[in-house]
Motif scaffolding. Sequence first.
Motif, PDB file in Angstrom:
ATOM      1  N   THR A   1      10.324 -17.824  -2.747  1.00 38.37           N
ATOM      2  CA  THR A   1       9.016 -18.146  -3.320  1.00 38.37           C
ATOM      3  C   THR A   1       7.971 -18.188  -2.224  1.00 38.37           C
ATOM      4  O   THR A   1       8.197 -18.772  -1.155  1.00 38.37           O
ATOM      5  CB  THR A   1       9.058 -19.507  -4.042  1.00 38.37           C
ATOM      6  N   VAL A   2       6.808 -17.584  -2.506  1.00 38.92           N
ATOM      7  CA  VAL A   2       5.748 -17.499  -1.500  1.00 38.92           C
ATOM      8  C   VAL A   2       4.396 -17.649  -2.181  1.00 38.92           C
ATOM      9  O   VAL A   2       4.287 -17.597  -3.407  1.00 38.92           O
ATOM     10  CB  VAL A   2       5.789 -16.147  -0.748  1.00 38.92           C
ATOM     11  N   TYR A   3       3.373 -17.841  -1.342  1.00 32.78           N
ATOM     12  CA  TYR A   3       1.997 -17.797  -1.834  1.00 32.78           C
ATOM     13  C   TYR A   3       1.382 -16.499  -1.333  1.00 32.78           C
ATOM     14  O   TYR A   3       1.245 -16.281  -0.126  1.00 32.78           O
ATOM     15  CB  TYR A   3       1.177 -18.986  -1.343  1.00 32.78           C
ATOM     16  N   ASN A   4       1.005 -15.620  -2.280  1.00 33.60           N
ATOM     17  CA  ASN A   4       0.425 -14.332  -1.918  1.00 33.60           C
ATOM     18  C   ASN A   4      -1.079 -14.481  -1.701  1.00 33.60           C
ATOM     19  O   ASN A   4      -1.789 -15.103  -2.490  1.00 33.60           O
ATOM     20  CB  ASN A   4       0.690 -13.312  -3.022  1.00 33.60           C
ATOM     21  N   THR A   5      -1.559 -13.873  -0.642  1.00 32.11           N
ATOM     22  CA  THR A   5      -2.991 -13.944  -0.310  1.00 32.11           C
ATOM     23  C   THR A   5      -3.718 -12.628  -0.591  1.00 32.11           C
ATOM     24  O   THR A   5      -4.936 -12.567  -0.468  1.00 32.11           O
ATOM     25  CB  THR A   5      -3.177 -14.290   1.173  1.00 32.11           C
ATOM     26  N   ASN A   6      -2.970 -11.595  -0.962  1.00 29.48           N
ATOM     27  CA  ASN A   6      -3.562 -10.269  -1.076  1.00 29.48           C
ATOM     28  C   ASN A   6      -3.919  -9.933  -2.533  1.00 29.48           C
ATOM     29  O   ASN A   6      -3.315 -10.447  -3.469  1.00 29.48           O
ATOM     30  CB  ASN A   6      -2.585  -9.206  -0.546  1.00 29.48           C
ATOM     31  N   THR A   7      -4.911  -9.050  -2.697  1.00 28.00           N
ATOM     32  CA  THR A   7      -5.256  -8.495  -4.009  1.00 28.00           C
ATOM     33  C   THR A   7      -5.020  -6.993  -3.956  1.00 28.00           C
ATOM     34  O   THR A   7      -5.610  -6.295  -3.134  1.00 28.00           O
ATOM     35  CB  THR A   7      -6.723  -8.767  -4.375  1.00 28.00           C
ATOM     36  N   SER A   8      -4.138  -6.522  -4.834  1.00 30.38           N
ATOM     37  CA  SER A   8      -3.793  -5.109  -4.855  1.00 30.38           C
ATOM     38  C   SER A   8      -4.053  -4.539  -6.238  1.00 30.38           C
ATOM     39  O   SER A   8      -3.671  -5.127  -7.250  1.00 30.38           O
ATOM     40  CB  SER A   8      -2.312  -4.916  -4.495  1.00 30.38           C
ATOM     41  N   THR A   9      -4.711  -3.390  -6.321  1.00 31.66           N
ATOM     42  CA  THR A   9      -5.023  -2.759  -7.603  1.00 31.66           C
ATOM     43  C   THR A   9      -4.567  -1.309  -7.608  1.00 31.66           C
ATOM     44  O   THR A   9      -5.152  -0.456  -8.263  1.00 31.66           O
ATOM     45  CB  THR A   9      -6.531  -2.821  -7.886  1.00 31.66           C
ATOM     46  N   VAL A  10      -3.513  -1.008  -6.853  1.00 27.87           N
ATOM     47  CA  VAL A  10      -3.005   0.360  -6.803  1.00 27.87           C
ATOM     48  C   VAL A  10      -2.526   0.796  -8.179  1.00 27.87           C
ATOM     49  O   VAL A  10      -2.788   1.899  -8.628  1.00 27.87           O
ATOM     50  CB  VAL A  10      -1.858   0.462  -5.774  1.00 27.87           C
ATOM     51  N   ASN A  11      -1.845  -0.092  -8.866  1.00 31.43           N
ATOM     52  CA  ASN A  11      -1.316   0.193 -10.192  1.00 31.43           C
ATOM     53  C   ASN A  11      -1.416  -1.085 -11.014  1.00 31.43           C
ATOM     54  O   ASN A  11      -0.956  -2.149 -10.577  1.00 31.43           O
ATOM     55  CB  ASN A  11       0.146   0.665 -10.097  1.00 31.43           C
ATOM     56  N   ASN A  12      -2.015  -1.006 -12.196  1.00 32.38           N
ATOM     57  CA  ASN A  12      -2.191  -2.200 -13.010  1.00 32.38           C
ATOM     58  C   ASN A  12      -0.871  -2.867 -13.377  1.00 32.38           C
ATOM     59  O   ASN A  12      -0.809  -4.081 -13.586  1.00 32.38           O
ATOM     60  CB  ASN A  12      -2.958  -1.854 -14.292  1.00 32.38           C
ATOM     61  N   LEU A  13       0.199  -2.066 -13.443  1.00 30.14           N
ATOM     62  CA  LEU A  13       1.497  -2.616 -13.816  1.00 30.14           C
ATOM     63  C   LEU A  13       2.172  -3.340 -12.661  1.00 30.14           C
ATOM     64  O   LEU A  13       3.028  -4.192 -12.886  1.00 30.14           O
ATOM     65  CB  LEU A  13       2.414  -1.498 -14.333  1.00 30.14           C
ATOM     66  N   THR A  14       1.803  -3.025 -11.436  1.00 32.91           N
ATOM     67  CA  THR A  14       2.456  -3.629 -10.269  1.00 32.91           C
ATOM     68  C   THR A  14       1.469  -4.323  -9.346  1.00 32.91           C
ATOM     69  O   THR A  14       1.832  -4.706  -8.235  1.00 32.91           O
ATOM     70  CB  THR A  14       3.212  -2.555  -9.470  1.00 32.91           C
ATOM     71  N   SER A  15       0.227  -4.500  -9.780  1.00 31.82           N
ATOM     72  CA  SER A  15      -0.785  -5.117  -8.926  1.00 31.82           C
ATOM     73  C   SER A  15      -0.481  -6.592  -8.701  1.00 31.82           C
ATOM     74  O   SER A  15       0.201  -7.237  -9.501  1.00 31.82           O
ATOM     75  CB  SER A  15      -2.169  -4.954  -9.545  1.00 31.82           C
TER      76      SER A  15
END
Length: 274
Positions: free
Chosen positions: A74-88
Motif C-alpha cells: 500500500t502506498v500514497y500516489n502523488t502522480n496524475t496520469s491520463t495516458v489511458n482512462n482505464l489505467t490512469s
Amino acid sequence: MKKFISILGLLPICFVCKAQVMITSGVPANPTPSNNAILQLYSENPNKGLLMPKVSLTATDNPSPFPNHLAGITVYNTNTSTVNNLTSVSPGIYYNDGVSWNRMEVQAPTVGDIKYSSTPDDHDGWYLLNGRAVSTLSSTARNNAAAVGFTTTLPNSTDRFLKAKSGTETLGTTAGNTSVTLTQANLPNVTYTNIVTQTTGAHSHTYNDRANGALNSTEGSTTQTVVDDGFTTLNTTSAGAHTHTFSISTGGSGTALNLQPKYLSAYIFVYLGQ
C-alpha cells in the motif's frame, strides 16, 4: 552522552509482547499491545497519524516504481496520469492486488442523493421521503433540505416511481396516475355509422314447371298415371331489388387500463446530512 539520549528520546518506543509489536509516540504509562494485532500504533497525544510512503505511479497496470506487482503493498500516489482512462492514476492511497494498483476510496453520500432502502427509519443522515414538514427535521437537515429545494415539506414517495425532472418542473413534484381511460380521441380516425346495402339486387331464376314424362299420382288407395306432355321452361320475375340495414355498436364501458407494471416495494430516502 546527553545529546545521544535526547536523540533516542525522539524515536518511537517499540514494545514486543508475545509477537505483538506496538510503536508509540511519547511515553505512555502502561501501553499494552492488542493480542489481535501484529503491529499497533499508539500516540500519547491523539494528534498523530499514519503517513504512507509516497511514490509516483504511472498506471494501474504498471508496477513502476516497483519491479513487479506485489499483492498487499500500500502506498500514497502523488502522480496524475491520463495516458489511458482505464489505467490512469491520481493522487491518493493505492493498494496492489498482485495484478494491478487499486485506488482506496469511500463513496460518501452527497446532500440531495436519493436511495432505496428496506428500512423505514431515518438513519445516518438519510431521511425518509414521507411528506413530513421540513420544520420537524434537525437544524442541519432543515438547512440542507432548503438548499436542495425542499423548503416546506419533503416529497411523499408513497406509491411513486422516480423520474428525471423536466426543465419546467418543480423539484419534488408528485404527479401521474396508475391507470388511464381511453377517449374517442385516443382511437383511430374511423367513423362508425348505419350501413345500408345497395338496391341493385334484381335477378331471375329458371325452372321447369314439372318433370317431362309420366308420373304416378296416388289418391287414397288408387294409383293412376298422369301424363304431361306440356313440358316448358319458366323464369321467375326480375323484380328482386331490395336493401338490408345493419348497425355497428359504438358503445363501451369506459374501463380504465392499468399502467402499473410489476414492482418491488421499498422505502425512498434523501440524504440531508447529520
